[in-house]
Design an enzyme around this catalytic site. Structure first.
Site, PDB file in Angstrom:
ATOM      1  N   GLU A  41       0.812  -1.298   0.033  1.00 19.62           N
ATOM      2  CA  GLU A  41       0.112  -0.074   0.172  1.00 19.62           C
ATOM      3  C   GLU A  41       0.911   1.223  -0.010  1.00 19.62           C
ATOM      4  OE1 GLU A  41      -3.311   0.540  -0.340  1.00 19.62           O
ATOM      5  OE2 GLU A  41      -3.437  -1.436  -0.867  1.00 19.62           O
ATOM      6  N   CYS A 210     -12.598   2.236 -14.922  1.00 18.44           N
ATOM      7  CA  CYS A 210     -13.181   3.475 -14.897  1.00 18.44           C
ATOM      8  C   CYS A 210     -11.720   4.548 -14.506  1.00 18.44           C
ATOM      9  CB  CYS A 210     -13.864   3.681 -13.501  1.00 18.44           C
ATOM     10  SG  CYS A 210     -14.694   5.427 -13.222  1.00 18.44           S
ATOM     11  N   CYS A 217     -16.735   2.261 -20.267  1.00 22.64           N
ATOM     12  CA  CYS A 217     -17.781   2.210 -19.612  1.00 22.64           C
ATOM     13  C   CYS A 217     -18.747   1.083 -20.048  1.00 22.64           C
ATOM     14  CB  CYS A 217     -18.481   3.430 -20.228  1.00 22.64           C
ATOM     15  SG  CYS A 217     -17.704   5.180 -19.436  1.00 22.64           S
ATOM     16  N   CYS A 220     -18.363  -1.626 -17.557  1.00 21.82           N
ATOM     17  CA  CYS A 220     -18.509  -1.173 -16.087  1.00 21.82           C
ATOM     18  C   CYS A 220     -19.751  -1.778 -15.429  1.00 21.82           C
ATOM     19  CB  CYS A 220     -18.192   0.175 -15.781  1.00 21.82           C
ATOM     20  SG  CYS A 220     -18.489   0.927 -14.189  1.00 21.82           S
ATOM     21  N   CYS A 226     -24.457   5.162 -13.194  1.00 21.92           N
ATOM     22  CA  CYS A 226     -23.485   6.492 -13.350  1.00 21.92           C
ATOM     23  C   CYS A 226     -24.054   7.555 -13.750  1.00 21.92           C
ATOM     24  CB  CYS A 226     -22.296   5.934 -13.846  1.00 21.92           C
ATOM     25  SG  CYS A 226     -21.021   7.112 -14.161  1.00 21.92           S
TER      26      CYS A 226
END
Length: 385
Positions: A41, A210, A217, A220, A226
């Site tokens: 991370e 995205c 799209c 997605c 959205c």
């Protein structure tokens, strides 16, 4: 919140997509210990996955656990971070490992506030560690998640602005907590460790579907709901940071070599730009290299060569670099500030904890030395007996 969404339905939709299309074989996912998740991370902050993978594998190979990292020297840690950039991350990682070893028995805390108290760990990184490694329901808000939420719920404004970031955090928290309240048992049955899987799914969705420049799209899982897609305004979200021209700075780097070809390196102060890394000695453009040599080496360089200028860009300024190669006539027996200067063979120098532009120049010098040696051998082989 988008009224077309029920929060638990949002999470379930994202989780179903992840089951089919999410990334599940990244190195830190194969053995997701708290330590490995934490290292990954930190490395992934402002750095793409493809860049991080080889660095992560080398880093873990050298520091396989928190104890190994905590007992290493800062120079060793920076050496294995060299080239990844944003070196404060490495220094904070090292400092945090020592704190965890001393104050938490070598185990990363399982409490959000204790994690956030460690250097270099913010709320989102802490949430990622607690959800991915411990299965706790904590939201995250990295750049990918910000983009997904900003588009899906048409959140106008730059996400770095305090007001916008607060709004996005509220969305992230509500989606996660409402999903837990509404369908915790079902989510657990369908998706073991669902908070961690959900957070990973959100990051993957932003990273692979995205995306910033060319969102896909059509594939997605959130496209039917959205708001940005409904209003044909995908590329308006999230709004970019207001542009300001970056200032320029300039420096002259002194590539000082002794008769044996060794290069002089200087260790930078522990904090600030490239803190703790080894670089070339530098002077302002107004200061002459001859004056620096007299002051620090107690001799002048009879041969000075100007190398091609170059530029290195940071997030907050551009650095114009003017390198000069200084070839000394005799070896140095006395050196001012010897505690932070070091004579090093070129090959070894290129493997030390040096910034990327320094390493690039060292590799150029190595190539020049090799070409010069080959040219000399070629001349000797053609010399008449």
């Amino acid at each position: 919140m988008n009224q077309a969404w029920l929060p638990d339905a949002f999470a379930d939709c994202v989780l179903q997509w992840f089951a089919c299309h999410g990334r599940k074989d990244l190195p830190w996912q194969l053995a997701p210990t708290p330590y490995r998740v934490w290292v990954s991370e930190i490395m992934l902050q402002q750095t793409q996955v493809a860049v991080v993978i080889p660095y992560f594998e080398r880093f873990i190979g050298c520091f396989p656990n928190l104890g190994a990292l905590a007992t290493a020297t800062e120079d060793e840690v920076l050496q294995h971070w060299s080239g990844l950039g944003y070196y404060a991350r490495a220094r904070n990682l090292h400092r945090s490992a020592r704190i965890v070893l001393e104050q938490h028995g070598g185990e990363l805390p399982e409490q959000l506030e204790w994690l956030i108290a460690l250097p270099g760990i913010g709320r989102s990184t802490a949430g990622a560690i607690l959800s991915l490694a411990y299965g706790q329901a904590h939201a995250i808000l990295d750049g990918n998640v910000k983009r997904v939420l900003a588009r899906c719920f048409a959140v106008a404004g730059w996400p770095g602005e305090s007001r916008i970031q607060k709004h996005l955090w509220a969305l992230a928290d509500e989606l996660l907590s409402a999903a837990a309240r509404a369908g915790l048992q079902e989510l657990h049955l369908k998706h073991p460790n669902w908070p961690g899987t959900y957070n990973q799914a959100m990051m993957d969705l932003g990273a692979t579907v995205c995306t910033r420049a060319a969102p896909d799209c059509n594939h997605c899982p959130l496209s039917r709901h959205c708001l940005a897609l409904m209003t044909n305004s995908i590329h308006q979200y999230p709004q970019p940071k207001p542009k300001r021209p970056l200032p320029r700075r300039a420096t002259r780097w002194l590539l000082v070599q002794d008769p044996d070809g060794r290069i002089l390196l200087e260790q930078r102060p522990p904090s600030g730009l490239w803190g703790g890394l080894w670089t070339f000695p530098e002077v302002s453009l107004q200061e002459s290299s001859a004056h620096w040599c007299e002051l620090h080496l107690y001799q002048t360089a009879p041969r000075v060569e100007k190398l091609p200028d170059r530029q290195h860009s940071f997030s907050h300024f551009h650095l114009d670099i003017y390198p000069e190669r200084l070839l000394l006539k005799s070896a140095i027996s006395q050196l001012r500030d010897s505690d932070r200067h070091l004579w090093v063979a070129l090959k070894r120098a290129s493997t030390m904890a040096v910034p990327a532009p320094v390493k690039a120049i060292l590799l150029e010098l190595l190539a020049m030395a090799k070409a010069s040696k080959n040219q000399l051998l070629d001349c000797c082989s053609h010399r008449p007996a």
